[in-house]
Design an enzyme around this catalytic site. Structure first.
Site, short mmCIF file in Angstrom:
data_model
loop_
_atom_site.label_atom_id
_atom_site.label_comp_id
_atom_site.label_asym_id
_atom_site.label_seq_id
_atom_site.Cartn_x
_atom_site.Cartn_y
_atom_site.Cartn_z
N GLU A 63 59.77 -5.49 -5.98
CA GLU A 63 60.83 -6.48 -6.22
C GLU A 63 62.16 -5.96 -5.67
OE1 GLU A 63 62.71 -8.81 -10.14
OE2 GLU A 63 61.50 -7.00 -10.40
N LYS A 113 62.09 -16.15 -7.84
CA LYS A 113 61.69 -15.75 -9.19
C LYS A 113 62.04 -16.86 -10.18
CE LYS A 113 62.08 -11.71 -12.27
NZ LYS A 113 62.68 -10.35 -12.38
N CYS A 170 57.64 -10.06 -10.74
CA CYS A 170 57.82 -9.25 -11.94
C CYS A 170 57.67 -10.05 -13.23
CB CYS A 170 59.19 -8.55 -11.89
SG CYS A 170 59.28 -7.10 -12.99
#
Length: 556
Positions: free
Chosen positions: A45, A114, A150
């Site tokens: 990430e 994200k 994540c």
């Protein structure tokens, strides 16, 4: 249709803000992956800028530089070599996002944003990023990759959406920091996503230290039957190649990379070593200097420092007072000798006498008390800071979490320093780590094998030696009792009643809570240190200094 795919996992150690350095790591991993015949290289990430970038992403010029770096990396993929899945802060319609970008064929072939932004513990992503929509899969050479960044893996929504929209392999780039027992939690969540979707999963985590956070790597791959296909090492950068085959039941991976994870104490010690090593290296200190008292906290701190940096970059200083025992002098010298690092002795008695003379008119008519004890600690802190200023090494402070919790530390004295590897380590764990290190030499350690901490340091009663016959337990409860109460208060937020129900004395629990609350102002001025537990002092635990909590306790 593609039936074979080779995916390389680049578990790299980026530095926040060091775009050229990080791009070089990305290029090196790509070259190695190309030599292994990889089609795609997956990175952690925000790998282009390092994680967490915090308020750097609020600066438009920084985002401009990030985008320039990404476009340069994308252009290089026109050579027919492996594609890259990198992470970077990315602007879409004027809004900042935490993005995963597929670089292939000389272009930015796909962008995924994200969706689930963490906003707890050390994470504050909602402050600087905007959440992206629920994503669909990325089409890579006839294979639909479901990219979860994540936190997107920690709840089922994103994986479910990707499965419903045709994803065939789940790919999870991470910047997930180390905590005790967190590796098991990650694996449990990954298995849950595999069970829910019926899809294999790649979990690729960053490695390295960034201020108080340590990223432990330990990346892994699961097949759709939940079998563990690949396990990468913890606390070390590496490149692993996985081979994927399309079958009637979906994609299946194989890999030779299977590294057994460290045990619990080994993982904790590894986090401390990597955290200190990267803090010193990334901030360009030549080494560290620390006060070596002959006690267990300074001994284990010195061991970590030697393992992280090598004995030639660790300078120990014994600073005796008239109250320092010969045992402490001998133990400090023996420990430094076992570690192979330099130790000097500088008496603080002249400073004590100078302060006594200087303050005598103001202190006339008073009796010696904790003031004179604190002057000893501050004389030692002043000495270490002078050596640091003169020679450039960073002062490593050595106080543990038990002491910091209850204020058993002196501002501008033993709290002096630039970093503290024990900041989030309770005293009882310090003892366990000392025993562990005497029987284990961690992989990659630069210190010696065998015993490095003298047995008497571990077995003798802890003392600050600020007055004759002093012992820690003159002021504090026994450490096993204290640490259990503190863990209940700090990590678990239990009520007084719940803690008493565990078998603790109610008056003692009240006393410890008051000590914890009163010491908040000290902790605000403490140096950074490695995060170990689920709630370290700092951004994990935000309590006001000025508070009416004690009055509530008096009324309870």
């Amino acid at each position: 249709m593609t039936d074979q795919l080779t995916i390389a996992l680049a578990q790299i150690n980026p530095t926040v803000g060091a775009l050229d350095h990080n791009a070089a790591l990305i290029r090196t991993a790509r070259a190695d992956a190309a030599a292994a015949g990889a089609d795609l290289v997956v990175y952690p990430e925000l790998s282009v800028c390092g994680y967490p970038p915090e308020d750097l992403v609020l600066k438009p010029f920084f985002l401009d530089k990030v985008e320039d770096t990404v476009r340069a990396l994308a252009a290089e993929t026109a050579d027919g070599g492996p594609a890259l899945l990198v992470g970077a802060p990315w602007r879409v319609d004027g809004q900042r996002h935490n993005a995963a970008l597929l670089l292939d064929g000389g272009t930015i072939a796909a962008i995924r944003l994200k969706h689930d932004l963490p906003n707890y513990g050390p994470f504050d992503e909602k402050r600087v990023f905007v959440a992206g929509p629920l994503p669909g899969p990325v089409n890579f050479r006839s294979v639909r990759l479901g990219v979860l960044v994540c936190e997107d893996m920690w709840t089922p929504d994103v994986a479910e959406t990707l499965a419903e929209t045709g994803a065939e392999i789940l790919v999870v780039p991470n910047g997930s920091p180390f905590e005790i027992d967190k590796a098991d939690r990650r694996l449990e969540l990954a298995v849950s996503r595999v069970v829910e979707t019926g899809l294999p999963l790649i979990y690729l985590n960053q490695v390295g230290g960034q201020d108080e956070l340590v990223f432990d790597g330990a990346s892994f791959v699961l097949n759709s039957d939940r079998s563990l296909v690949a396990q990468l090492p913890a606390f070390a950068a590496c490149l692993a190649v996985t081979t994927w085959t399309r079958t009637a039941g979906g994609w299946t991976a194989t890999s030779p990379e299977m590294v057994a994870p460290p045990d619990a104490l080994g993982a904790l010690y590894g986090a401390m070593v990597l955290g200190l090593r990267d803090y010193v290296a990334k901030n360009r200190f030549p080494g560290v200097i620390l006060g070596m008292s002959g006690g267990i906290d300074s001994a284990i701190s010195a061991a970590v420092a030697v393992d992280a940096l090598g004995p030639d970059r660790v300078h120990c200083v014994m600073m005796p007072s008239p109250y320092t025992s010969q045992d402490s002098l001998d133990d400090a010298a023996e420990c430094a000798g076992l570690l192979g690092c330099r130790i000097d002795t500088i008496s603080i008695q002249p400073a004590m006498e100078a302060f006594a003379a200087m303050l005598a008119p103001s202190f006339a008519g008073t009796n010696p008390d904790i003031t004179e004890e604190n002057l000893q600690s501050r004389s030692r802190g002043l000495t270490l800071m002078a050596l640091s200023n003169k020679f450039g090494s960073m002062v490593l402070s050595t106080g543990n979490k038990s002491e910091m919790s209850v204020g058993y530390a002196t501002l501008y004295g033993d709290m002096c320093g630039g970093y503290n590897v024990l900041k989030d380590v309770y005293k009882t764990t310090v003892y366990k780590l000392s025993h562990w290190r005497n029987s284990h030499r961690p992989d990659g350690a630069l210190g010696p094998a065998g015993r490095v901490i003298p047995e008497r340091i571990i077995t003798k009663a802890p003392t600050a030696e600020l007055k004759p016959g002093q012992k820690d337990q003159d002021t504090l409860p026994d450490y096993p009792v204290l640490d259990d109460i503190l863990e209940c208060l700090v990590e678990r937020d239990l009520s007084l009643q719940d803690i008493v129900a565990r078998g603790h004395d109610a008056a003692l629990v009240n006393r410890v809570w008051r000590m914890l609350d009163r010491a908040e102002y000290k902790r605000r001025q403490a140096p950074p240190g490695v995060k170990i537990t689920s709630r370290s002092f700092g951004r994990d635990r935000r309590y006001p200094i000025t508070s009416g909590l004690l009055s509530l306790l008096r009324g309870s």
